[in-house]
Scaffold this active site. Structure first.
Site, PDB file in Angstrom:
ATOM      1  N   HIS A 230       0.839  -1.167   0.037  1.00 23.20           N
ATOM      2  CA  HIS A 230      -0.016   0.151   0.006  1.00 23.20           C
ATOM      3  C   HIS A 230       0.817   1.150   0.125  1.00 23.20           C
ATOM      4  CE1 HIS A 230       0.778   0.894   4.371  1.00 23.20           C
ATOM      5  NE2 HIS A 230       0.405  -0.444   4.492  1.00 23.20           N
ATOM      6  N   CYS A 263       3.763  -4.443   6.587  1.00 24.62           N
ATOM      7  CA  CYS A 263       3.243  -4.481   5.174  1.00 24.62           C
ATOM      8  C   CYS A 263       4.329  -3.816   4.308  1.00 24.62           C
ATOM      9  CB  CYS A 263       2.115  -3.279   5.008  1.00 24.62           C
ATOM     10  SG  CYS A 263       0.605  -4.155   5.789  1.00 24.62           S
TER      11      CYS A 263
END
Length: 288
Positions: A230, A263
């Site tokens: 992301h 992430c």
């Protein structure tokens, strides 16, 4: 004499015409051949590059394997990735307790283990379900069999992403920021995963981190459980009764070094490109 003169004139015209055709056609033929040859060489190089990156990444992982069912194992790494070898592998709430069965796992599913005890591993599956799985060759295997034509290659050492698709180098040297090593709460899992879904959050996805902090990110692409590719966290400001979003400058400055909570972060533009161009089931190779 007159006839001989005309003959010589016609002969010279014929020879001139042949020479003109020769000089016009031959260069075109030669350059056309070189051009086609160049294209063949270029295409071949692209295909070799994609195949070689697959082999190189897999070899790197295998060379760091400590047993024949863990795809990756490192002394400083808390999280270890395994793959389910057959349908119906059992996950328990308590070690060896049949009555505490949580679920049965499917063949080729990825699991990430956090702890090992009494011949079992405590692990998480793709749906964020956690429990104990017996660690043996009947339940687990080291390497998934399928290879996609589209690869998102995340190099944790260099903190860059290279993307390969259908024999082409699609994008190269995308700066990223992954999880901090040697911390069970922040490590990025290492192994071969697949893009599961692209989450739809037009105004940003709100994340609650393990350390109690919160952040909003854009263009989330899920590759395992709650692990995503992301954008860097964004800041929201109100201007003329409108909410405006921009990259957090401090977090963006960390791209190129580990700084996330597990992430894979990239810039807003790169996150948008990956979100819009990555096909479903593209493989995500994460390695040191």
């Amino acid at each position: 004499m007159r006839f001989n003169g005309i003959s010589r004139f016609l002969l010279s015209c014929l020879i001139s015409g042949i020479m003109a055709c020769f000089f016009i056609m031959v260069p075109s033929f030669l350059f056309g051949s070189v051009s086609n040859q160049d294209k063949a060489i270029e295409t071949s190089a692209k295909v070799v590059d994609e195949i070689s990156i697959k082999k190189q990444v897999i070899n790197d992982m295998q060379n760091q394997t400590k047993d024949n069912i863990s795809i990756f194992s490192l002394d400083d790494c808390f999280k270890k990735t395994y793959y389910i070898s057959q349908n119906g592998v059992k996950m328990y709430k308590k070690i060896g307790d049949e009555s505490s069965l949580i679920k049965c796992l499917d063949r080729d599913s990825e699991i990430v283990a956090y702890e090992e005890k009494d011949g079992y591993i405590y692990c998480e599956d793709n749906f964020s379900v956690k429990g104990w799985v017996k660690k043996d060759n009947n339940n687990l295997k080291a390497m998934p069999l399928g290879l996609s034509n589209y690869i998102i290659d995340v190099d944790l050492t260099k903190q860059i992403i290279n993307i390969y698709g259908n024999g082409n180098v699609v994008r190269k040297n995308i700066a990223c920021s992954t999880g901090i090593l040697n911390n069970a709460d922040t490590e990025t899992p290492v192994g071969i995963f697949k893009v599961k879904k692209k989450l739809v959050y037009p105004n940003g996805l709100k994340l609650n981190n393990n350390d109690g902090t919160k952040e909003t990110v854009m263009y989330p692409v899920q590759f395992f459980s709650n692990y995503l590719i992301h954008s860097v966290p964004i800041d929201e400001t109100h201007h003329n009764n409108k909410v405006e979003q921009e990259e957090n400058k401090v977090e963006k400055s960390k791209l190129g070094k580990p700084a996330s909570h597990g992430c894979v972060r990239v810039s807003m533009d790169d996150a948008k490109w990956i979100y819009n161009n990555t096909p479903q089931n593209a493989e995500v190779y994460i390695h040191y």
